[in-house]
Design a protein around this motif. Structure first.
Motif, PDB file in Angstrom:
ATOM      1  N   THR A  60       0.836  -1.192   0.000  1.00 48.32           N
ATOM      2  CA  THR A  60       0.000   0.000   0.000  1.00 48.32           C
ATOM      3  C   THR A  60       0.881   1.256   0.000  1.00 48.32           C
ATOM      4  OG1 THR A  60      -1.707   1.177   1.213  1.00 48.32           O
ATOM      5  CG2 THR A  60      -0.264  -0.178   2.528  1.00 48.32           C
ATOM      6  N   GLY A  61       0.542   2.222  -0.845  1.00 45.14           N
ATOM      7  CA  GLY A  61       1.339   3.447  -0.937  1.00 45.14           C
ATOM      8  C   GLY A  61       2.509   3.361  -1.900  1.00 45.14           C
ATOM      9  N   SER A  62       2.696   2.199  -2.527  1.00 42.36           N
ATOM     10  CA  SER A  62       3.823   2.098  -3.462  1.00 42.36           C
ATOM     11  C   SER A  62       3.548   2.883  -4.746  1.00 42.36           C
ATOM     12  CB  SER A  62       4.119   0.626  -3.787  1.00 42.36           C
ATOM     13  OG  SER A  62       2.956  -0.005  -4.280  1.00 42.36           O
ATOM     14  N   GLY A  63       2.266   3.098  -5.038  1.00 38.01           N
ATOM     15  CA  GLY A  63       1.926   3.890  -6.226  1.00 38.01           C
ATOM     16  C   GLY A  63       1.316   3.076  -7.351  1.00 38.01           C
ATOM     17  N   LYS A  64       0.656   1.967  -7.009  1.00 40.67           N
ATOM     18  CA  LYS A  64       0.056   1.105  -8.045  1.00 40.67           C
ATOM     19  C   LYS A  64      -1.066   1.809  -8.788  1.00 40.67           C
ATOM     20  CE  LYS A  64      -1.201  -1.981  -5.019  1.00 40.67           C
ATOM     21  NZ  LYS A  64      -0.662  -1.332  -3.815  1.00 40.67           N
ATOM     22  N   SER A  65      -2.005   2.380  -8.018  1.00 42.20           N
ATOM     23  CA  SER A  65      -3.155   3.021  -8.679  1.00 42.20           C
ATOM     24  C   SER A  65      -2.678   4.200  -9.515  1.00 42.20           C
ATOM     25  CB  SER A  65      -4.176   3.508  -7.640  1.00 42.20           C
ATOM     26  OG  SER A  65      -4.617   2.432  -6.846  1.00 42.20           O
ATOM     27  N   ALA A  66      -1.713   4.944  -9.001  1.00 44.76           N
ATOM     28  CA  ALA A  66      -1.173   6.083  -9.757  1.00 44.76           C
ATOM     29  C   ALA A  66      -0.539   5.597 -11.060  1.00 44.76           C
ATOM     30  CB  ALA A  66      -0.142   6.826  -8.901  1.00 44.76           C
ATOM     31  N   ARG A  68       6.031   5.369  -3.411  1.00 43.18           N
ATOM     32  CA  ARG A  68       5.574   6.567  -4.146  1.00 43.18           C
ATOM     33  C   ARG A  68       6.115   6.656  -5.567  1.00 43.18           C
ATOM     34  NH1 ARG A  68       3.449  10.446  -0.524  1.00 43.18           N
ATOM     35  NH2 ARG A  68       4.012  12.145  -1.891  1.00 43.18           N
ATOM     36  N   GLY A  69       5.933   5.581  -6.320  1.00 35.33           N
ATOM     37  CA  GLY A  69       6.296   5.640  -7.735  1.00 35.33           C
ATOM     38  C   GLY A  69       7.694   5.158  -8.066  1.00 35.33           C
ATOM     39  N   VAL A  86       7.818   6.400 -11.715  1.00 32.25           N
ATOM     40  CA  VAL A  86       6.578   6.527 -12.479  1.00 32.25           C
ATOM     41  C   VAL A  86       6.280   8.004 -12.753  1.00 32.25           C
ATOM     42  CG1 VAL A  86       4.079   6.183 -12.405  1.00 32.25           C
ATOM     43  CG2 VAL A  86       5.605   4.414 -11.512  1.00 32.25           C
ATOM     44  N   TYR A 136       4.128  10.899 -12.827  1.00 29.51           N
ATOM     45  CA  TYR A 136       2.922  11.140 -12.034  1.00 29.51           C
ATOM     46  C   TYR A 136       1.995  12.128 -12.735  1.00 29.51           C
ATOM     47  CZ  TYR A 136       0.276  11.750  -7.691  1.00 29.51           C
ATOM     48  OH  TYR A 136      -0.698  11.765  -6.751  1.00 29.51           O
TER      49      TYR A 136
HETATM   50  N1  LIG Z   1       4.654   8.398  -9.293  1.00 32.00           N
HETATM   51  C1  LIG Z   1       4.448   9.071  -8.168  1.00 32.00           C
HETATM   52  N2  LIG Z   1       5.089  10.226  -7.925  1.00 32.00           N
HETATM   53  C2  LIG Z   1       4.853  10.913  -6.796  1.00 32.00           C
HETATM   54  N3  LIG Z   1       4.011  10.526  -5.828  1.00 32.00           N
HETATM   55  C3  LIG Z   1       3.359   9.381  -6.011  1.00 32.00           C
HETATM   56  C4  LIG Z   1       3.529   8.597  -7.186  1.00 32.00           C
HETATM   57  N4  LIG Z   1       2.729   7.508  -7.091  1.00 32.00           N
HETATM   58  C5  LIG Z   1       2.110   7.618  -5.914  1.00 32.00           C
HETATM   59  N5  LIG Z   1       2.469   8.733  -5.255  1.00 32.00           N
HETATM   60  C6  LIG Z   1       1.985   9.163  -3.943  1.00 32.00           C
HETATM   61  O1  LIG Z   1       1.741   8.010  -3.162  1.00 32.00           O
HETATM   62  C7  LIG Z   1       0.380   7.948  -2.740  1.00 32.00           C
HETATM   63  C8  LIG Z   1      -0.124   6.510  -2.836  1.00 32.00           C
HETATM   64  O2  LIG Z   1      -0.198   6.128  -4.197  1.00 32.00           O
HETATM   65  P1  LIG Z   1      -1.289   5.079  -4.706  1.00 32.00           P
HETATM   66  O3  LIG Z   1      -2.621   5.383  -4.167  1.00 32.00           O
HETATM   67  O4  LIG Z   1      -1.144   4.978  -6.173  1.00 32.00           O
HETATM   68  O5  LIG Z   1      -0.714   3.757  -3.991  1.00 32.00           O
HETATM   69  P2  LIG Z   1      -1.271   2.287  -4.072  1.00 32.00           P
HETATM   70  O6  LIG Z   1      -0.090   1.391  -4.297  1.00 32.00           O
HETATM   71  O7  LIG Z   1      -2.354   2.204  -5.067  1.00 32.00           O
HETATM   72  O8  LIG Z   1      -1.809   2.040  -2.600  1.00 32.00           O
HETATM   73  P3  LIG Z   1      -3.072   1.150  -2.123  1.00 32.00           P
HETATM   74  O9  LIG Z   1      -2.612  -0.279  -2.196  1.00 32.00           O
HETATM   75  O10 LIG Z   1      -3.311   1.587  -0.723  1.00 32.00           O
HETATM   76  O11 LIG Z   1      -4.216   1.429  -3.051  1.00 32.00           O
HETATM   77  C9  LIG Z   1      -0.352   8.890  -3.692  1.00 32.00           C
HETATM   78  O12 LIG Z   1      -1.457   9.491  -3.052  1.00 32.00           O
HETATM   79  C10 LIG Z   1       0.673   9.914  -4.038  1.00 32.00           C
HETATM   80  O13 LIG Z   1       0.687  10.936  -3.057  1.00 32.00           O
END
Ligand SMILES: Nc1ncnc2c1ncn2[C@@H]1O[C@H](COP(=O)(O)OP(=O)(O)OP(=O)(O)O)[C@@H](O)[C@H]1O
Ligand SMILES: [Mg+2]
Length: 375
Positions: free
Chosen positions: A137-143, A323-324, A340, A342
């Motif tokens: 969680t927070g690694s940036g998958k959805s982004a 975070r990406g 990634v 963003y």
């Molecule tokens: N490529 C990026 N560059 C900068 N910040 C990023 C990037 N990707 C994600 N972030 C930051 O990290 C936060 C979490 O990203 P994201 O929601 O994509 O994570 P996730 O892996 O989908 O987490 P989860 O499993 O909880 O859904 C984002 O709200 C954003 O602030």
């Protein structure tokens, strides 16, 4: 390279050469790369100098350069000195996309590699075809899913590429609602997602029967416009956030349906790009996992998770920053580390709203518009 960084780089190259000369291991900095997080210098040592003697000087070099750490490595460019970029560059889709224009067909922007080069994924290539995104969680998958979807939407007319977004948590794709590439609203409801996947299987089977394939290059588009190629169909890209939720809530047939799509979709122009925290065998069958040729792996919590997420040992995905900060892992190749590109919520909404206004829907039979500027 940003202009303001040049004096810093020249200063650091001088420091390196001075330290090496002082230790009687002379060498010259001949070039380098500036990545979003890391700077690399290529060092050409004098012919009698051993690699090990340079490596021993890593701490002295770091001290002289006033950088926290310095890695000394060997590469095809010779000796590589690697240290952190003092002004890490935010990597954004809207800055990066124009640099890579014109984008090849069926190709998505992922981000910027540590060498400072844009990293693209060509869906039509067998080494890509379907993408599994994994990370804690927070690694940036959805982004990352949003980046891929936005870059495809911004560079393809809807007559070339259509998208289906499945998002059980309802958080990943609201901004895409209403763009002409979407044949339905982003789907949050699991039974509806299952039904939508079935409908894509039917499309895939009908394309197989009729020998319909998507266009793969510019020449084909020109022919297509002249009416010479009559059987070209748009690619269909299925985005699934929280794949594990879908598989667990959707009962066994969902897994079977997805497995069929990833096994046979590429020829028919159907691609699956799915994200999950846990790509373990308890959730995804080994057959399904084996049919995602490209893995994009963000930060995970343990070395064991890194192995499961990457499908192989030794990638060190548990040491990524989150975070990406991602690795692209494919076949026998060395993993490629990248940041990634963003796109924040505001820019995404704005860009997608413009698409809605300026591109006519597929059914309007407009001439095929292959590329559109991102700005
Ligand atoms: N490529 C990026 N560059 C900068 N910040 C990023 C990037 N990707 C994600 N972030 C930051 O990290 C936060 C979490 O990203 P994201 O929601 O994509 O994570 P996730 O892996 O989908 O987490 P989860 O499993 O909880 O859904 C984002 O709200 C954003 O602030
Ligand atoms: Mg997410």
């Amino acid at each position: 390279m940003s202009r303001s960084l040049r004096p810093y780089l020249e200063y650091q190259a001088d420091r390196v050469e001075a330290v090496l000369a002082a230790h009687r291991t002379p060498g010259r900095v001949t070039g380098g790369t500036v990545g979003p997080r890391l700077i690399r210098f290529f060092l050409n040592p004098a012919p009698n100098i051993r690699f090990a003697s340079i490596k021993r000087l890593a701490d002295d070099l770091a001290l002289a350069m006033q950088v926290p750490t310095l890695n000394v490595d060997r590469g095809k460019e010779g000796v590589i000195l690697e240290f952190s970029n003092p002004t890490p560059r935010p990597v954004t889709l809207l800055n990066l996309l124009p640099e890579a224009m014109p984008m090849p067909l069926a190709t998505a922007m992922l981000g910027l590699t540590d060498d400072g080069a844009p990293l693209l994924a060509r869906l039509s290539a067998p080494e890509v075809a379907h993408i599994l995104v994994a990370g804690t969680t927070g690694s940036g998958k959805s982004a990352l899913l949003r980046t891929i979807a936005a870059s495809l939407a911004l560079t393809h007319a809807p007559s070339l590429l259509q998208m289906l977004c499945i998002d059980p948590k309802g958080r990943a794709f609201p901004a895409f609602n209403g763009i002409p590439h979407l044949t339905r609203k982003p789907i949050v409801d699991v039974p509806e997602a299952v039904e939508a996947l079935h409908s894509v299987v039917r499309v895939m089977e009908s394309r197989d029967r009729r020998g319909e394939t998507p266009v793969t290059n510019h020449d084909a588009i020109a022919l297509h416009n002249d009416g010479a190629v009559g059987t070209s169909v748009p690619r269909i890209v299925i985005f699934i956030d929280e794949l594990a939720d879908l598989v667990m809530q959707g009962e066994a047939p969902v897994a079977d349906t997805l497995t069929r799509l990833v096994q046979r979709g590429r020829q028919a122009g159907v691609h699956v790009i799915a994200a999950t925290q846990h790509p373990s065998s308890a959730i995804l069958s080994s057959v399904m996992r084996a049919n995602f040729p490209l893995r994009l792996v963000g930060r995970v919590v343990s070395a064991d998770d890194a192995r499961v997420a990457s499908g192989r040992a030794g990638t060190n995905a548990h040491l990524l920053n989150g975070r990406g900060d991602f690795l692209a892992v494919s076949g026998g190749e060395n993993p490629i580390r990248f940041q990634v590109a963003y796109i924040d919520e505001k820019d995404l909404k704005q860009q997608m709203a413009m698409l809605g206004n300026t591109v006519a829907p597929y059914s309007a039979q407009l001439p095929v518009l292959a590329y559109r500027s991102a700005t």
